[in-house]
Design an enzyme around this catalytic site. Structure first.
Site, PDB file in Angstrom:
ATOM      1  N   ASP A   8      48.041  38.364  52.722  1.00  0.00           N
ATOM      2  CA  ASP A   8      48.654  37.564  51.648  1.00  0.00           C
ATOM      3  C   ASP A   8      49.800  38.284  50.920  1.00  0.00           C
ATOM      4  O   ASP A   8      49.562  39.266  50.203  1.00  0.00           O
ATOM      5  CB  ASP A   8      47.597  37.191  50.601  1.00  0.00           C
ATOM      6  N   GLU A  39      50.512  32.521  51.254  1.00  0.00           N
ATOM      7  CA  GLU A  39      50.007  31.538  50.273  1.00  0.00           C
ATOM      8  C   GLU A  39      50.263  31.947  48.820  1.00  0.00           C
ATOM      9  O   GLU A  39      50.211  31.108  47.933  1.00  0.00           O
ATOM     10  CB  GLU A  39      48.504  31.288  50.475  1.00  0.00           C
ATOM     11  N   ASN A  40      50.499  33.253  48.573  1.00  0.00           N
ATOM     12  CA  ASN A  40      50.714  33.725  47.196  1.00  0.00           C
ATOM     13  C   ASN A  40      52.125  34.238  46.964  1.00  0.00           C
ATOM     14  O   ASN A  40      52.372  34.989  46.024  1.00  0.00           O
ATOM     15  CB  ASN A  40      49.723  34.854  46.857  1.00  0.00           C
ATOM     16  N   ASN A  67      44.088  28.440  50.393  1.00  0.00           N
ATOM     17  CA  ASN A  67      43.703  27.557  49.290  1.00  0.00           C
ATOM     18  C   ASN A  67      44.851  27.319  48.313  1.00  0.00           C
ATOM     19  O   ASN A  67      44.835  26.346  47.569  1.00  0.00           O
ATOM     20  CB  ASN A  67      42.480  28.112  48.554  1.00  0.00           C
ATOM     21  N   HIS A  68      45.863  28.200  48.320  1.00  0.00           N
ATOM     22  CA  HIS A  68      47.029  27.995  47.445  1.00  0.00           C
ATOM     23  C   HIS A  68      48.164  27.231  48.135  1.00  0.00           C
ATOM     24  O   HIS A  68      49.304  27.237  47.645  1.00  0.00           O
ATOM     25  CB  HIS A  68      47.542  29.335  46.925  1.00  0.00           C
ATOM     26  N   HIS A 153      40.711  32.353  56.422  1.00  0.00           N
ATOM     27  CA  HIS A 153      41.012  32.531  55.011  1.00  0.00           C
ATOM     28  C   HIS A 153      39.728  32.282  54.239  1.00  0.00           C
ATOM     29  O   HIS A 153      39.282  31.141  54.109  1.00  0.00           O
ATOM     30  CB  HIS A 153      42.105  31.526  54.623  1.00  0.00           C
ATOM     31  N   HIS A 178      42.696  36.366  52.188  1.00  0.00           N
ATOM     32  CA  HIS A 178      42.276  35.730  50.923  1.00  0.00           C
ATOM     33  C   HIS A 178      41.694  36.679  49.886  1.00  0.00           C
ATOM     34  O   HIS A 178      41.925  36.464  48.706  1.00  0.00           O
ATOM     35  CB  HIS A 178      41.288  34.571  51.149  1.00  0.00           C
ATOM     36  N   HIS A 180      42.446  39.758  49.221  1.00  0.00           N
ATOM     37  CA  HIS A 180      43.504  40.650  48.720  1.00  0.00           C
ATOM     38  C   HIS A 180      43.089  42.119  48.706  1.00  0.00           C
ATOM     39  O   HIS A 180      43.775  42.946  48.092  1.00  0.00           O
ATOM     40  CB  HIS A 180      43.995  40.228  47.327  1.00  0.00           C
TER      41      HIS A 180
END
Ligand SMILES: [Fe+2]
Ligand SMILES: [Fe+2]
Length: 270
Positions: A8, A39-40, A67-68, A153, A178, A180
């Site tokens: 991520d 995603e981030n 999810n983001h 994820h 996911h 991190h």
């Protein structure tokens, strides 16, 4: 065939470090493919189309979400026309975009990249195992398909490990994203699938999973929303995994990649 996947990207620190490093890593690691979880990338929440374009221009072949995925709404029309950007395949039927992509690489290799999302401590989604079975019913490793890389994820290492074992020998690698935080369990499973439970983020590790410490600590102590979380902006550590495939498309070698920032470095010798 050599493949790099980065975990991520967190905010400006993560995406700038990744865009700066990917061209050099493509050369030193003799990479055929680069996959990046993004995603981030946008301030910790989602991905903007112009950021995706920068990452593709830097040498990313496929970007994954999580999810983001939809935190930046502009990505919804973009994902409908950019096949190299994928989201979890077990999102509800009819969700924009796709959960997998076949890519013909400049090296002549053909690779399938897929993303599934776990369900332990995550949103209730369709079964990631059944979704993966359905995908593999249509695409078999070998027969001109040189690698299958799956981004799982998820929050729980147990679910990610179970998933990797369930598909051991049928995919090249199952790589977690996911949390991190990078795990140290890079291994080739008995059937020939490479696995790491989480690649870790590409971001500033002087933080709480990438976000500035003060607001994140206060939120955890007070159990109240408080100040908005913002990404930590110190030097990023890039975190990911290097995968080398064997003749049959299974994983011959998987090693951690950590570059820059505060984490102890790790770089495969190729
Ligand atoms: Fe993330
Ligand atoms: Fe996530």
């Amino acid at each position: 065939m050599n493949i790099l996947m980065l975990g991520d990207l967190l905010g400006r620190a993560g995406r700038d470090a990744a865009a700066a490093a990917i061209p050099g890593l493509r050369k030193t690691l003799k990479l055929d493919a680069v996959i990046v979880n993004a995603e981030n990338a946008s301030h910790g929440f989602g991905l903007a189309p112009e950021m995706a374009q920068v990452l593709f221009a830097a040498g990313a072949d496929v970007l994954t979400l999580g999810n983001h995925a939809w935190d930046r709404r502009e990505i919804i029309p973009y994902i409908a026309q950019e096949k190299r950007l994928i989201r979890p395949l077990n999102f509800p039927p009819g969700t924009p975009g796709a959960g997998s992509v076949l890519v013909n690489l400049p090296s002549g290799h053909k690779i399938l990249v897929a993303q599934v999302m776990g369900r332990l401590f995550m949103d209730a989604l369709d079964c990631p195992f059944q979704g993966m079975e359905a995908l593999l019913a249509r695409h078999r490793l070998g027969n001109g398909l040189d690698a299958v890389i799956v981004d799982i994820h998820g929050e729980a290492t147990s679910e990610k490990m179970a998933f990797a074992h369930a598909f051991d020998g049928r995919v090249t690698a199952v790589l977690g994203t996911h949390t991190h935080v990078p795990t140290a369990d890079h291994q080739v499973l008995p059937g020939g699938t490479g696995f790491a439970a989480d690649l870790g983020m590409c971001g500033d590790y002087d933080s709480v999973i990438g976000m500035a410490k003060e607001a994140a600590i206060a939120r955890i102590i007070r159990k109240m929303p408080g100040e908005r979380l913002a990404p930590a902006e110190g030097p990023a550590s890039l975190c990911g995994a290097f995968i080398q495939t064997g003749a049959d498309g299974r994983c011959a070698r998987i090693e951690p990649v950590r570059l820059g920032g505060r984490l102890a470095p790790a770089m495969p010798v190729v």
